[in-house]
Design a protein around this motif. Sequence first.
Motif, mmCIF file in Angstrom:
data_model
loop_
_atom_site.group_PDB
_atom_site.id
_atom_site.type_symbol
_atom_site.label_atom_id
_atom_site.label_comp_id
_atom_site.label_asym_id
_atom_site.label_seq_id
_atom_site.Cartn_x
_atom_site.Cartn_y
_atom_site.Cartn_z
ATOM 1 N N TYR A 76 1.159 -1.068 0.531
ATOM 2 C CA TYR A 76 -0.281 -0.475 0.334
ATOM 3 C C TYR A 76 1.110 1.405 0.127
ATOM 4 O O TYR A 76 0.380 1.896 -0.810
ATOM 5 C CB TYR A 76 -0.823 -0.265 0.975
ATOM 6 C CG TYR A 76 -1.744 1.192 1.638
ATOM 7 C CD1 TYR A 76 -3.017 1.497 1.026
ATOM 8 C CD2 TYR A 76 -1.585 2.488 2.401
ATOM 9 C CE1 TYR A 76 -3.346 2.966 1.044
ATOM 10 C CE2 TYR A 76 -1.587 3.536 2.209
ATOM 11 C CZ TYR A 76 -3.294 3.691 1.777
ATOM 12 O OH TYR A 76 -3.377 5.011 1.810
ATOM 13 N N MET A 77 1.944 1.097 0.841
ATOM 14 C CA MET A 77 2.817 2.338 0.452
ATOM 15 C C MET A 77 3.841 2.849 -0.617
ATOM 16 O O MET A 77 4.368 3.988 -0.481
ATOM 17 C CB MET A 77 3.798 2.780 2.176
ATOM 18 C CG MET A 77 3.176 2.555 3.698
ATOM 19 S SD MET A 77 2.003 3.687 3.753
ATOM 20 C CE MET A 77 3.522 4.978 3.341
ATOM 21 N N LYS A 78 3.935 1.850 -1.036
ATOM 22 C CA LYS A 78 4.509 1.927 -2.557
ATOM 23 C C LYS A 78 4.098 3.048 -3.011
ATOM 24 O O LYS A 78 4.344 3.261 -3.764
ATOM 25 C CB LYS A 78 5.121 0.275 -2.919
ATOM 26 C CG LYS A 78 5.657 0.086 -4.413
ATOM 27 C CD LYS A 78 5.679 -0.689 -4.845
ATOM 28 C CE LYS A 78 6.743 -0.479 -6.330
ATOM 29 N NZ LYS A 78 5.677 -1.801 -7.102
ATOM 30 N N ASN A 79 2.659 2.349 -3.474
ATOM 31 C CA ASN A 79 1.726 2.949 -4.306
ATOM 32 C C ASN A 79 1.482 4.255 -3.789
ATOM 33 O O ASN A 79 0.764 4.964 -4.226
ATOM 34 C CB ASN A 79 0.185 1.948 -3.908
ATOM 35 C CG ASN A 79 0.925 0.864 -4.569
ATOM 36 O OD1 ASN A 79 1.520 0.741 -5.711
ATOM 37 N ND2 ASN A 79 -0.335 0.044 -4.608
ATOM 38 N N VAL A 80 1.150 5.023 -3.395
ATOM 39 C CA VAL A 80 0.885 6.186 -2.519
ATOM 40 C C VAL A 80 2.640 6.785 -1.812
ATOM 41 O O VAL A 80 1.959 8.289 -1.563
ATOM 42 C CB VAL A 80 0.177 6.382 -0.677
ATOM 43 C CG1 VAL A 80 -1.408 5.398 -1.187
ATOM 44 C CG2 VAL A 80 0.245 5.783 0.756
ATOM 45 N N SER A 81 3.336 6.786 -1.638
ATOM 46 C CA SER A 81 4.821 7.003 -1.603
ATOM 47 C C SER A 81 4.976 7.934 -2.613
ATOM 48 O O SER A 81 5.086 8.156 -3.730
ATOM 49 C CB SER A 81 5.484 6.045 -1.031
ATOM 50 O OG SER A 81 6.041 6.974 -0.950
ATOM 51 N N ASP A 82 5.276 9.184 -2.240
ATOM 52 C CA ASP A 82 6.255 9.815 -3.189
ATOM 53 C C ASP A 82 7.844 10.075 -3.834
ATOM 54 O O ASP A 82 7.820 10.708 -4.570
ATOM 55 C CB ASP A 82 6.203 11.244 -2.825
ATOM 56 C CG ASP A 82 4.502 12.225 -3.091
ATOM 57 O OD1 ASP A 82 3.855 11.442 -3.551
ATOM 58 O OD2 ASP A 82 4.263 12.954 -2.312
ATOM 59 N N PHE A 83 8.145 8.456 -2.167
ATOM 60 C CA PHE A 83 9.459 8.012 -2.665
ATOM 61 C C PHE A 83 9.226 7.172 -4.081
ATOM 62 O O PHE A 83 9.091 6.092 -4.191
ATOM 63 C CB PHE A 83 9.987 7.824 -1.768
ATOM 64 C CG PHE A 83 10.299 9.147 -0.313
ATOM 65 C CD1 PHE A 83 11.065 10.576 -0.838
ATOM 66 C CD2 PHE A 83 9.809 9.519 0.396
ATOM 67 C CE1 PHE A 83 10.902 12.023 -0.183
ATOM 68 C CE2 PHE A 83 9.143 10.825 1.691
ATOM 69 C CZ PHE A 83 10.189 11.590 1.056
ATOM 70 N N PRO A 84 10.747 6.602 -4.220
ATOM 71 C CA PRO A 84 11.050 5.149 -5.062
ATOM 72 C C PRO A 84 11.484 4.325 -4.126
ATOM 73 O O PRO A 84 12.316 3.866 -3.381
ATOM 74 C CB PRO A 84 11.952 5.738 -5.924
ATOM 75 C CG PRO A 84 13.104 6.958 -4.606
ATOM 76 C CD PRO A 84 11.909 7.376 -4.392
ATOM 77 N N VAL A 85 10.032 3.821 -3.543
ATOM 78 C CA VAL A 85 9.965 2.603 -3.164
ATOM 79 C C VAL A 85 9.791 1.230 -3.621
ATOM 80 O O VAL A 85 8.857 0.960 -4.392
ATOM 81 C CB VAL A 85 8.469 3.030 -1.881
ATOM 82 C CG1 VAL A 85 8.473 1.745 -0.584
ATOM 83 C CG2 VAL A 85 8.830 4.169 -1.063
ATOM 84 N N ARG A 86 10.705 0.321 -3.209
ATOM 85 C CA ARG A 86 10.481 -1.033 -3.798
ATOM 86 C C ARG A 86 9.502 -2.185 -2.269
ATOM 87 O O ARG A 86 10.718 -1.772 -1.391
ATOM 88 C CB ARG A 86 11.885 -1.671 -4.195
ATOM 89 C CG ARG A 86 12.417 0.128 -5.520
ATOM 90 C CD ARG A 86 11.419 -0.363 -6.745
ATOM 91 N NE ARG A 86 13.142 0.507 -7.715
ATOM 92 C CZ ARG A 86 11.937 1.929 -8.098
ATOM 93 N NH1 ARG A 86 11.026 2.620 -7.158
ATOM 94 N NH2 ARG A 86 12.513 1.826 -8.635
#
Length: 132
Positions: A44-54
């Motif tokens: 969920y956080m990957k989809n809403v984060s403004d950062f390049p999260v993997r």
Amino acid sequence: EKFQFRDKMKSFFVKLYSNAIACADQLAPGIPIYLASDSEFAKYMKNVSDFPVRVPQLGKEADPLHIDADKNQGRAPSDFYQAFVDIFIMAKAKCLSYGAGSFGKFSIMISGNSCESQHTKTVCFDSRNSTR
């Protein structure tokens, strides 16, 4: 049984994860952030984060297994594959933002890395300035 994040609990976890991600970005701005987590909430956080999260692609288990949990004793070592992958990747990381548990800290001890932040003791994210 799958745990659902709703209302106040969801708000709490969004703030916790957002702070962890922001701390990682402050340590090494702009590089991809590998978000190792013991829940599916990381997706969920990957989809809403403004950062390049993997986030890791979990196998047959919805959430990574805890090696130290009594209910997991006697399971095949291969069932814990994701935990070992997470430790390996975190030990090779340029920098590490870790929580209150010892899982992230263990990776720092293995690597000898000094670029670290304990996001549960540092405020890196201000939700008042969030765009989401």
